[in-house]
Design an enzyme around this catalytic site. Sequence first.
Site, short mmCIF file in Angstrom:
data_model
loop_
_atom_site.label_atom_id
_atom_site.label_comp_id
_atom_site.label_asym_id
_atom_site.label_seq_id
_atom_site.Cartn_x
_atom_site.Cartn_y
_atom_site.Cartn_z
N ASP A 163 0.75 -1.27 -0.09
CA ASP A 163 0.03 0.10 -0.12
C ASP A 163 0.87 1.15 0.03
O ASP A 163 0.48 2.27 0.70
CB ASP A 163 -0.94 0.03 1.20
CG ASP A 163 -2.05 -1.19 0.98
OD1 ASP A 163 -1.86 -1.76 0.21
OD2 ASP A 163 -2.92 -0.87 1.85
N CYS B 94 -4.22 -5.97 -3.14
CA CYS B 94 -3.15 -6.86 -2.69
C CYS B 94 -2.79 -8.30 -3.37
O CYS B 94 -1.93 -8.40 -4.12
CB CYS B 94 -3.19 -7.08 -1.13
SG CYS B 94 -3.36 -5.58 -0.13
N ASP C 205 2.39 -2.75 -4.04
CA ASP C 205 1.52 -3.49 -4.92
C ASP C 205 0.19 -2.78 -5.19
O ASP C 205 -0.33 -3.01 -6.37
CB ASP C 205 1.05 -4.92 -3.79
CG ASP C 205 0.39 -4.12 -2.54
OD1 ASP C 205 0.68 -2.84 -2.22
OD2 ASP C 205 -0.05 -5.08 -1.66
N ASN C 206 -0.04 -1.65 -4.30
CA ASN C 206 -1.11 -1.02 -4.96
C ASN C 206 -1.12 0.60 -4.20
O ASN C 206 -0.05 0.65 -3.52
CB ASN C 206 -2.65 -1.48 -4.57
CG ASN C 206 -2.66 -2.01 -3.26
OD1 ASN C 206 -2.59 -3.22 -2.91
ND2 ASN C 206 -2.63 -1.28 -2.37
#
Length: 452
Positions: free
Chosen positions: A30, A68, A251-252
């Site tokens: 994140d 995720c 991941d994001n």
Amino acid sequence: MRNAFLLSIILAATAAAESPKNVIFLIADDLGMEVGCYGDKAAKTPNIDALAKAGTRFTKAFASVSSCSPSRATMLTGQPSHMNGMYGLAHAKHNFHSFAKGVSLPGILNTAGYETAVIAKHHVQPESVYPFKKVMPVGGRNGVAIAAAVKKCIQDAKGKPFFLHVGYSDPHRAAKGFGNDAKYPAAIPRVKFDPKTLPIPYHLPDADDVRGDLAEYYMSVARLDFNVGLVRKVLDETKTADTTLICFFSDNGIPFAGAKSNLYDAGVHLPMIVVKPGQKPGVVNDMMVSFTDLAPTVLDWCGLSKPDAMPGKSFLPFVEAAPQEGWDEVYGSHQFHEVTMYYPMRMVRTAKYKLIQNLANDLSYPHASDLWGSPTWQGVLARKESMMGERSVSQYLHRPKEELYDLTSDPHELTNLAGDPAHAEALGKLSKKLHAWRVRTNDPWLIKDKHE
């Protein structure tokens, strides 16, 4: 083609025994662009910044999905989420799996003679598709334990080539806040931030609860940075830095409404730093790359051909110099985050335009549970805000079937041009591109489209 692929594995296994080409993934959880080397003056990230000075900082790297487990699966398979089957989160009641016949980096590298290990956060399944030889479930925020596990894996490899997948838990939200109140080894610093001095992302309101939330987030980012530095020290101590391809990325996007779980740039435009042994240091690369390109790049570094089922491509030849053409668009695919969060979307992004297709836009846009319960979103609800930063709450929750944005004049993706006759030609071209990509990648949601 399959015989050629198998032959490449045999040849690579022979070469690896003579001259190991190692790989380590350092995956933040994140993390958005809140990094010093990406221009954030508030962030305290000296170790990540040093990594960029040693290697290549990609300025236009994009996750294929902002969630995720699905994102991690794209990194390991070189396939978008609708193609590899990891539609949503892998853990607990969500329980999504990649397709049983899928092929991933650990499986290919195992066959080629690599020692493979996942350290800390894993978050993909099934094991048959992601068959890491070692699974070391140490705490994802405890960098001391992570570094020790990395060192053990390298020592246990005894000179064999290795692929280590290090999954940090920072700066993901914890059960409360960002895990900043937990007990950590004394070596891990606690870097605090003044909420009043922090920049507010365009998609969030400027309010005290948001600023307090962001201060906790930045503290978690600083811990991540320190922990990344510990792993680099291990590579130096084990004398493997000169043979190891280092890939650092997230991941994001950040765990705030408007970013994570969205295909807006706040959710998918992410940091990525690659250090290739022997490369020219301090390179800044502006080519557009997708995280589906990571697996083919690793295989290229290891001397292996990628399987036909990987639509991604290797950017290894361009780590030090960007190509003239062929790297000017990326695609995205989202189905779920949590099992209750069905909202399928598809995306194509170029330097100028982004097209998002919301395949079930009659639904309200769903919230991840940790974002819903955050001080930021609860503050928006308590104040009955009509605006969430520069975007209206209504615009965020209720989306049209198509969203077209001119990123040169509207980088925050606020003015939808899908119905504007002046942009009809651009919409048509991007729609064709996106449809062709969905066909190439066997998108199951095309069946739904045919019956509409």
